[in-house]
Write a protein that holds these residues in place. Structure first.
Motif, PDB file in Angstrom:
ATOM      1  N   TRP A  44     -62.377 -46.542  57.438  1.00 45.07           N
ATOM      2  CA  TRP A  44     -62.107 -47.833  56.795  1.00 45.07           C
ATOM      3  C   TRP A  44     -63.349 -48.715  56.833  1.00 45.07           C
ATOM      4  O   TRP A  44     -63.667 -49.379  55.841  1.00 45.07           O
ATOM      5  N   CYS A  45     -64.051 -48.722  57.948  1.00 41.85           N
ATOM      6  CA  CYS A  45     -65.255 -49.560  58.085  1.00 41.85           C
ATOM      7  C   CYS A  45     -66.300 -49.200  57.034  1.00 41.85           C
ATOM      8  O   CYS A  45     -66.945 -50.081  56.457  1.00 41.85           O
ATOM      9  N   GLU A  46     -66.488 -47.908  56.808  1.00 41.92           N
ATOM     10  CA  GLU A  46     -67.476 -47.481  55.818  1.00 41.92           C
ATOM     11  C   GLU A  46     -67.137 -48.018  54.435  1.00 41.92           C
ATOM     12  O   GLU A  46     -68.020 -48.335  53.641  1.00 41.92           O
ATOM     13  N   ARG A  47     -65.858 -48.151  54.170  1.00 40.66           N
ATOM     14  CA  ARG A  47     -65.414 -48.578  52.835  1.00 40.66           C
ATOM     15  C   ARG A  47     -65.334 -50.092  52.693  1.00 40.66           C
ATOM     16  O   ARG A  47     -65.664 -50.644  51.644  1.00 40.66           O
ATOM     17  N   TRP A  48     -64.900 -50.792  53.768  1.00 40.09           N
ATOM     18  CA  TRP A  48     -64.507 -52.182  53.619  1.00 40.09           C
ATOM     19  C   TRP A  48     -65.294 -53.205  54.422  1.00 40.09           C
ATOM     20  O   TRP A  48     -65.368 -54.364  54.022  1.00 40.09           O
ATOM     21  N   LEU A  68     -65.954 -57.196  53.215  1.00 40.75           N
ATOM     22  CA  LEU A  68     -65.183 -58.317  53.731  1.00 40.75           C
ATOM     23  C   LEU A  68     -66.048 -59.254  54.564  1.00 40.75           C
ATOM     24  O   LEU A  68     -65.865 -60.473  54.528  1.00 40.75           O
ATOM     25  N   GLU A  69     -66.967 -58.703  55.331  1.00 39.64           N
ATOM     26  CA  GLU A  69     -67.840 -59.555  56.142  1.00 39.64           C
ATOM     27  C   GLU A  69     -68.714 -60.438  55.257  1.00 39.64           C
ATOM     28  O   GLU A  69     -68.996 -61.598  55.572  1.00 39.64           O
ATOM     29  N   ARG A  70     -69.129 -59.899  54.124  1.00 39.56           N
ATOM     30  CA  ARG A  70     -69.976 -60.646  53.202  1.00 39.56           C
ATOM     31  C   ARG A  70     -69.180 -61.723  52.471  1.00 39.56           C
ATOM     32  O   ARG A  70     -69.689 -62.799  52.165  1.00 39.56           O
ATOM     33  N   GLY A  71     -67.926 -61.396  52.178  1.00 39.03           N
ATOM     34  CA  GLY A  71     -67.087 -62.362  51.481  1.00 39.03           C
ATOM     35  C   GLY A  71     -67.548 -62.575  50.049  1.00 39.03           C
ATOM     36  O   GLY A  71     -68.354 -61.832  49.502  1.00 39.03           O
ATOM     37  N   GLY A 109     -64.906 -54.020  63.522  1.00 39.53           N
ATOM     38  CA  GLY A 109     -66.131 -54.805  63.586  1.00 39.53           C
ATOM     39  C   GLY A 109     -65.936 -56.300  63.564  1.00 39.53           C
ATOM     40  O   GLY A 109     -66.911 -57.056  63.555  1.00 39.53           O
ATOM     41  N   PHE A 110     -64.687 -56.772  63.593  1.00 34.89           N
ATOM     42  CA  PHE A 110     -64.398 -58.205  63.580  1.00 34.89           C
ATOM     43  C   PHE A 110     -64.003 -58.615  65.000  1.00 34.89           C
ATOM     44  O   PHE A 110     -62.815 -58.720  65.330  1.00 34.89           O
ATOM     45  N   THR A 111     -65.000 -58.842  65.833  1.00 37.04           N
ATOM     46  CA  THR A 111     -64.763 -59.026  67.261  1.00 37.04           C
ATOM     47  C   THR A 111     -64.362 -60.453  67.640  1.00 37.04           C
ATOM     48  O   THR A 111     -63.918 -60.682  68.763  1.00 37.04           O
ATOM     49  N   ALA A 112     -64.516 -61.387  66.737  1.00 38.63           N
ATOM     50  CA  ALA A 112     -64.227 -62.791  67.062  1.00 38.63           C
ATOM     51  C   ALA A 112     -62.935 -63.270  66.418  1.00 38.63           C
ATOM     52  O   ALA A 112     -62.775 -64.453  66.135  1.00 38.63           O
ATOM     53  N   VAL A 147     -60.629 -65.894  54.265  1.00 29.86           N
ATOM     54  CA  VAL A 147     -59.944 -65.458  55.478  1.00 29.86           C
ATOM     55  C   VAL A 147     -59.751 -63.947  55.440  1.00 29.86           C
ATOM     56  O   VAL A 147     -59.376 -63.393  54.402  1.00 29.86           O
ATOM     57  N   VAL A 148     -60.011 -63.289  56.563  1.00 29.47           N
ATOM     58  CA  VAL A 148     -59.638 -61.892  56.767  1.00 29.47           C
ATOM     59  C   VAL A 148     -58.621 -61.876  57.897  1.00 29.47           C
ATOM     60  O   VAL A 148     -58.879 -62.424  58.971  1.00 29.47           O
ATOM     61  N   ALA A 149     -57.455 -61.264  57.666  1.00 28.31           N
ATOM     62  CA  ALA A 149     -56.389 -61.276  58.666  1.00 28.31           C
ATOM     63  C   ALA A 149     -55.827 -59.876  58.852  1.00 28.31           C
ATOM     64  O   ALA A 149     -55.355 -59.256  57.887  1.00 28.31           O
ATOM     65  N   PHE A 150     -55.881 -59.377  60.077  1.00 24.92           N
ATOM     66  CA  PHE A 150     -55.290 -58.079  60.420  1.00 24.92           C
ATOM     67  C   PHE A 150     -53.856 -58.318  60.860  1.00 24.92           C
ATOM     68  O   PHE A 150     -53.596 -59.035  61.824  1.00 24.92           O
ATOM     69  N   THR A 151     -52.926 -57.706  60.135  1.00 19.03           N
ATOM     70  CA  THR A 151     -51.524 -58.042  60.333  1.00 19.03           C
ATOM     71  C   THR A 151     -50.644 -56.826  60.086  1.00 19.03           C
ATOM     72  O   THR A 151     -51.067 -55.681  60.322  1.00 19.03           O
ATOM     73  N   HIS A 152     -49.438 -57.045  59.591  1.00 19.17           N
ATOM     74  CA  HIS A 152     -48.413 -56.001  59.496  1.00 19.17           C
ATOM     75  C   HIS A 152     -47.881 -55.894  58.066  1.00 19.17           C
ATOM     76  O   HIS A 152     -48.005 -56.823  57.269  1.00 19.17           O
TER      77      HIS A 152
END
Length: 205
Positions: A46-50, A54-57, A82-85, A154-159
């Motif tokens: 997923w990191c390689e693709r996204w 997303l970090e760049r926005g 990679g979103f540690t904060a 906003v990037v949100a890891f959710t369900h």
């Protein structure tokens, strides 16, 4: 440019793959223990693709606001991606399953078949002591509508349940439509604020 909210469904762990209802988050949960080898491999792909996208926005390098559900699996997925904060937020929490926490769907199909069928079909149905899909939609909709126009992306890891609720809110569609929206682990859904509310965007590479 208007605010874009990127919703990411967390990685699949052994509990999800076995069809087990998750337990409520507990303070002090070790997020990293929520990930097994298969989940880590999926997150690496997923990191390689996204991640870079997303970090760049979409706002010329403006810092993103990164959020997660309070659940250990969501927090761990954000860190491994990679979103540690990332900051946990209650509005992004999974459905509260009440007495069904920790139970396997296959077991409930024998113990309470009528209730399980109602849960899959009726957005107003609540497991004993838990939330209905309508309850989830109400809190997710309130969270989205409270995001100010000036908010960074906003990037949100959710369900999956949260993402279904957000999509239906953006479309102004009835909650019964939750049955027709499939959300796979590590799926990405984008919503953008417009002058008429929220628009659902097709997330593409």
């Amino acid at each position: 440019m208007p605010t874009t909210v990127w919703l990411v469904s967390h990685a699949a762990n052994a509990a999800l793959r076995s069809g087990t209802f998750p337990r409520a988050p507990v303070a002090g949960d070790d997020a990293e223990e929520a990930l097994d080898t298969r989940a880590l491999e999926a997150l690496a792909a997923w990191c390689e693709r996204w991640h870079a996208r997303l970090e760049r926005g979409e706002r010329n390098g403006e810092a993103l606001r990164v959020l997660t559900s309070p659940a250990a699996i969501a927090r761990a997925s954000a860190r491994a991606a990679g979103f540690t904060a990332a900051t946990p937020g209650d509005a992004l929490a999974d459905t509260a399953f009440g007495a069904w926490q920790g139970k396997r769907i296959a077991d409930l199909a024998h113990e309470a078949p009528e209730a399980l069928v109602a849960w899959t079909r009726d957005p107003a149905f609540r497991p004993p002591g838990g939330e209905s899909f309508d309850d989830v939609r109400a809190r997710v909709s309130a969270w989205l509508d409270a995001i100010p126009d000036s908010e960074p992306d906003v990037v949100a890891f959710t369900h999956a349940s949260v993402m279904r609720a957000a999509i239906l809110h953006a479309l102004g569609a009835p909650s019964s439509g939750f049955r027709s929206i499939e959300i796979a682990p590590l799926s990405v859904t984008a919503l953008r604020r417009t002058q008429h509310g929220w628009a659902w965007l097709a997330a593409v590479d």
